[in-house]
Design a protein around this motif. Structure first.
Motif, PDB file in Angstrom:
ATOM      1  N   VAL A 262       0.853  -1.186   0.000  1.00  0.00           N
ATOM      2  CA  VAL A 262       0.000   0.000   0.000  1.00  0.00           C
ATOM      3  C   VAL A 262       0.888   1.236   0.000  1.00  0.00           C
ATOM      4  O   VAL A 262       1.771   1.378   0.845  1.00  0.00           O
ATOM      5  CB  VAL A 262      -0.930   0.026   1.234  1.00  0.00           C
ATOM      6  CG1 VAL A 262      -1.814   1.270   1.202  1.00  0.00           C
ATOM      7  CG2 VAL A 262      -1.777  -1.232   1.291  1.00  0.00           C
ATOM      8  N   THR A 263       0.656   2.110  -0.937  1.00  0.00           N
ATOM      9  CA  THR A 263       1.334   3.406  -0.940  1.00  0.00           C
ATOM     10  C   THR A 263       0.275   4.484  -0.803  1.00  0.00           C
ATOM     11  O   THR A 263      -0.778   4.433  -1.441  1.00  0.00           O
ATOM     12  CB  THR A 263       2.151   3.620  -2.228  1.00  0.00           C
ATOM     13  OG1 THR A 263       1.307   3.413  -3.366  1.00  0.00           O
ATOM     14  CG2 THR A 263       3.299   2.626  -2.281  1.00  0.00           C
ATOM     15  N   ASN A 264       0.588   5.465   0.022  1.00  0.00           N
ATOM     16  CA  ASN A 264      -0.389   6.471   0.420  1.00  0.00           C
ATOM     17  C   ASN A 264       0.163   7.852   0.106  1.00  0.00           C
ATOM     18  O   ASN A 264       1.345   8.120   0.348  1.00  0.00           O
ATOM     19  CB  ASN A 264      -0.650   6.347   1.925  1.00  0.00           C
ATOM     20  CG  ASN A 264      -2.067   6.712   2.290  1.00  0.00           C
ATOM     21  OD1 ASN A 264      -2.707   7.484   1.592  1.00  0.00           O
ATOM     22  ND2 ASN A 264      -2.546   6.153   3.390  1.00  0.00           N
TER      23      ASN A 264
ATOM     24  N   LYS B 132     -11.101  -6.282   1.834  1.00  0.00           N
ATOM     25  CA  LYS B 132     -11.645  -5.075   2.454  1.00  0.00           C
ATOM     26  C   LYS B 132     -10.564  -4.012   2.562  1.00  0.00           C
ATOM     27  O   LYS B 132      -9.497  -4.253   3.127  1.00  0.00           O
ATOM     28  CB  LYS B 132     -12.206  -5.401   3.841  1.00  0.00           C
ATOM     29  CG  LYS B 132     -12.835  -4.215   4.558  1.00  0.00           C
ATOM     30  CD  LYS B 132     -13.388  -4.650   5.916  1.00  0.00           C
ATOM     31  CE  LYS B 132     -14.026  -3.500   6.661  1.00  0.00           C
ATOM     32  NZ  LYS B 132     -14.569  -3.932   7.975  1.00  0.00           N
ATOM     33  N   ILE B 133     -10.858  -2.825   2.015  1.00  0.00           N
ATOM     34  CA  ILE B 133      -9.981  -1.663   2.122  1.00  0.00           C
ATOM     35  C   ILE B 133     -10.737  -0.630   2.942  1.00  0.00           C
ATOM     36  O   ILE B 133     -11.842  -0.212   2.572  1.00  0.00           O
ATOM     37  CB  ILE B 133      -9.621  -1.092   0.731  1.00  0.00           C
ATOM     38  CG1 ILE B 133      -8.896  -2.152  -0.111  1.00  0.00           C
ATOM     39  CG2 ILE B 133      -8.761   0.147   0.873  1.00  0.00           C
ATOM     40  CD1 ILE B 133      -9.769  -2.873  -1.077  1.00  0.00           C
ATOM     41  N   SER B 134     -10.162  -0.226   4.061  1.00  0.00           N
ATOM     42  CA  SER B 134     -10.892   0.670   4.956  1.00  0.00           C
ATOM     43  C   SER B 134      -9.940   1.668   5.600  1.00  0.00           C
ATOM     44  O   SER B 134      -8.726   1.478   5.620  1.00  0.00           O
ATOM     45  CB  SER B 134     -11.624  -0.133   6.038  1.00  0.00           C
ATOM     46  OG  SER B 134     -10.715  -0.901   6.800  1.00  0.00           O
ATOM     47  N   GLY B 135     -10.515   2.735   6.117  1.00  0.00           N
ATOM     48  CA  GLY B 135      -9.730   3.757   6.796  1.00  0.00           C
ATOM     49  C   GLY B 135     -10.286   5.132   6.526  1.00  0.00           C
ATOM     50  O   GLY B 135     -11.459   5.298   6.167  1.00  0.00           O
TER      51      GLY B 135
ATOM     52  N   SER C 122      -4.327   6.599   7.459  1.00  0.00           N
ATOM     53  CA  SER C 122      -3.887   5.264   7.054  1.00  0.00           C
ATOM     54  C   SER C 122      -5.035   4.484   6.443  1.00  0.00           C
ATOM     55  O   SER C 122      -6.199   4.678   6.783  1.00  0.00           O
ATOM     56  CB  SER C 122      -3.329   4.494   8.255  1.00  0.00           C
ATOM     57  OG  SER C 122      -4.334   4.311   9.227  1.00  0.00           O
ATOM     58  N   ILE C 123      -4.680   3.613   5.526  1.00  0.00           N
ATOM     59  CA  ILE C 123      -5.608   2.674   4.907  1.00  0.00           C
ATOM     60  C   ILE C 123      -5.172   1.272   5.298  1.00  0.00           C
ATOM     61  O   ILE C 123      -3.988   0.936   5.224  1.00  0.00           O
ATOM     62  CB  ILE C 123      -5.593   2.825   3.374  1.00  0.00           C
ATOM     63  CG1 ILE C 123      -6.352   4.080   2.967  1.00  0.00           C
ATOM     64  CG2 ILE C 123      -6.191   1.614   2.684  1.00  0.00           C
ATOM     65  CD1 ILE C 123      -7.852   3.978   3.160  1.00  0.00           C
TER      66      ILE C 123
END
Length: 673
Positions: A435-437, A461-464, A443-444
């Motif tokens: 994951v790159t943000n 599931k992708i959450s944040g 945060s994810i």
């Protein structure tokens, strides 16, 4: 029966161990559970290494990894599939080349109170299916010593120079669908027996009719004496190759190696014409030592030099088996967190630039020191580049990990029962998680969601928290997929976003531009129900997809996206599979409103990914009771929930693109109780 608190289940159709008489007299017909414990999934071919899309392009692709591990549960009972969610399911096949079944199993008629374990146990066929789907070899196990056995009977040679045990071991490997054996000969035997064992192993190598792998554990010498070498040298090399004759295909070195021994192992292998990366494996014991083994992995993989050998991992299942609360179905996310730390390091990501922070080598006195301190362990991905088999069409994954609290089909609940079946595990993401943000203050998180799924027991599931100026990229799968004008991409998802149709994008990385994503917007608006979208990739004709991922952006607080399925296909949708033939209820045993049901049908691999079995009751209520790539299925304690006089079982075939055949039907007349 499943106890969801204890996580234990009973099931008469189980795997078992074999003693010498069991082996010599073995046949598929006489082994009562043999036909229910076969692996039918062929070994997938892995795609070529492509350094630019690796997390660390500098990692050498040459060293292979052996994973010697228990399957669902390190116990005296083992099943192909069952009715409990809280089980050990390996989710990191991408860092393994050979899987070996570790736990021993009692022989068939052994007493439960004082079990007699067999010398031979076969790999769990569900794990073999999952391994093969990911391009990984699967090995059974030979373990000596065992009580009540005479070793000379195992290496008996007939006057015609055949070895009865060897012939049966080869026959069983063919029938059960696995790839060879791990030989753990860990007790002194006579020199005569040792020479006979080596001769028998040569015999197996010459007679095997398919690719066949035997891995030898560094324990006894040619004279039969127990003497661990902790390196590859002149004393144990004959167990791999004796002159020009192949004895085994690789060796698992005992654990007490050091820098000098590893360097010598490398040079000695090359000196005698062996590959130090595929035929010599330096062992690391995690079963006893957990995250803090006493020997430094950096000696196998010098930071400023070439790797010395392949790598053998023992007891990677400790992340499950040594967790106190492992049997709590509500605490499996912690099990998965422990697993991520093992395979991907302390930060639970293969992107980890730091690695361990607390490790200090210590003298091995056969006592674990801080085995739960995960900051002592770098993670396998720090040394081993990720592998993949995604090199042909169709590629379809529903992020099904092989167990669940419920079962979903096409986004609808098909069963409310807990289940486990590694046999139907999907190919899971290559990177867990990359994951790159665009911002570090929010945060994810990415994980598997067992509350909802599109197909199987889990979704991604992708959450944040996401703000309007923030984007997060999640790289998912390493691929090698040439694009033609008839290639399409489909994906199924749902979100808690209200009306942001452009906030979810699908990403493609191509071999000719391997350092950037090409983003494809979703054409549908996100909804709280499953939404499917299909896009033509004809504009990319002539290019090769090297990786796929997703981007989420311009979101909101408490953002949540579930990705249910990804499907890359070439050409039009294939015809639905043929209706199965020969559907039969072989045996039916009823008791107090339940039935044990033994089913069979004619196996046909053409255009079939798996078969599904449904229980049909009342007003055509359909409950999924099984999914398998095989020709038999055992339903343990099928329930007559509505106390009906007659219910039905349906069998249908499912193609690789998840189209379904028409169903065959068999009725069950329930006895009056």
């Amino acid at each position: 029966m499943t106890n969801s608190v204890k996580g234990r289940e009973t099931n008469p159709v189980r795997l078992h161990g074999y003693n010498v008489n069991d082996i010599k007299n073995w046949s598929a017909e006489s082994d009562p559970f043999a036909k229910y414990n076969r692996s039918r999934v062929p070994l997938a071919k892995r795609i070529p290494f492509f350094a630019p899309t690796q997390v660390n392009p500098k990692l050498s692709p040459l060293p292979q990894v052996m994973n010697l591990s228990a399957d669902y549960d390190k116990s005296a009972i083992s099943f192909k599939y069952g009715k409990s969610f809280a089980k050990n399911l390996l989710k990191f096949w991408q860092y393994t080349d050979i899987y070996g079944a570790w736990h021993g199993l009692p022989i068939l008629d052994s007493q439960e109170e004082n079990p007699q374990y067999g010398v031979i146990n076969l790999p769990n066929p569900a794990y073999t299916d999952a391994a093969h789907r990911n391009g990984v070899l699967s090995l059974g196990k030979w373990f000596w010593p065992r009580e009540g056995q005479k070793f000379s009977e195992w290496v008996e040679e007939k006057e015609d120079h055949t070895f009865p045990v060897a012939d049966k071991l080869l026959e069983m490997s063919e029938y059960f669908g696995f790839d060879g054996y791990f030989i753990n000969q860990e007790a002194t035997i006579t020199q005569e027996d040792s020479e006979s064992l080596m001769k028998m192993m040569k015999y197996m190598q010459k007679k095997a009719s398919k690719p066949f792998h035997v891995q030898w554990y560094d324990a006894i010498l040619k004279d039969g004496k127990l003497n661990y070498q902790n390196e590859f040298n002149e004393k144990n090399d004959r167990w791999v190759r004796d002159g020009a004759e192949r004895v085994s295909n690789s060796i698992f070195l005992n654990y007490a190696w050091n820098d000098k021994r590893l360097e010598y192992s490398n040079s000695h292998a090359e000196k005698i014409g062996l590959d130090p990366y595929t035929e010599v494996f330096a062992g690391t014991e995690n079963d006893k030592y957990g995250y803090n083994p006493p020997y430094d992995t950096r000696l196998i993989f010098p930071e400023n030099g070439e790797p010395r050998t392949g790598w053998a991992l023992f007891g990677t299942d400790f992340v499950w088996n040594r967790y106190d609360n492992k049997l709590d179905p509500e605490d499996q996310e912690e099990v998965y967190r422990r697993e991520r730390r093992y395979w991907c390091g302390p930060t639970e990501s293969p992107l980890d630039p730091i690695g361990r922070t607390l490790y200090k080598p210590y003298k091995d006195e056969y006592k674990a020191v801080n085995p739960e301190e995960f900051r002592c362990w770098d993670g396998v991905s720090r040394y081993i580049p990720e592998r993949s088999v995604i090199g042909s069409y169709p590629f379809l994954t529903s992020f099904n990990t092989g167990h669940g609290k419920r079962f979903f089909v096409n986004g609808k609940l098909a069963s409310a029962e807990e289940w486990n079946n590694a046999s139907i595990q999907d190919i899971l993401p290559t990177w867990q998680w990359w994951v790159t943000n665009s911002r570090s203050d929010h945060s994810i998180s990415v994980s598997y969601d067992y509350q909802t799924a599109y197909d199987g027991g889990s979704s991604l599931k992708i959450s944040g928290d996401l703000t309007e100026d923030q984007a997060a990229e999640i790289r998912l799968f390493k691929t090698c997929l040439p694009v033609d004008d008839d290639v399409s991409l489909s994906f199924t998802y749902k979100s808690n976003l209200k009306d942001h149709s452009k906030d979810f994008k699908f990403g493609l990385i191509f071999e000719d531009q391997p350092y950037q994503f090409y983003w494809v917007d979703s054409e549908e608006k996100m909804t709280s129900d499953w939404t499917s979208n299909s896009l033509s990739l004809a504009n990319f004709k002539g290019r090769v997809i090297a990786a796929i991922g997703i981007q989420v952006a311009n979101g909101q607080r408490d953002y949540c996206l579930n990705l249910g399925q990804i499907h890359l296909a070439k050409g039009e949708q294939t015809d639905k599979p043929k209706e199965p033939k020969g559907f039969t209820i072989d045996h039916l045993k009823m008791s107090e409103g339940t039935a044990d049901v033994f089913l069979s049908w004619d196996f046909d691999a053409e255009n079939v990914l798996f078969y599904e079995i449904y229980h049909v009751t009342g007003e055509r209520n359909r409950e999924l009771v099984g999914r398998i790539y095989d020709e038999v299925y055992y339903i343990h304690q099928l329930k007559n929930r509505h106390h009906e006089r007659k219910t039905y079982l349906e069998l249908l075939a499912v193609s690789p693109d998840h189209s379904r055949s028409t169903a065959l039907c068999k009725d069950i007349t329930w006895s009056a109780n």
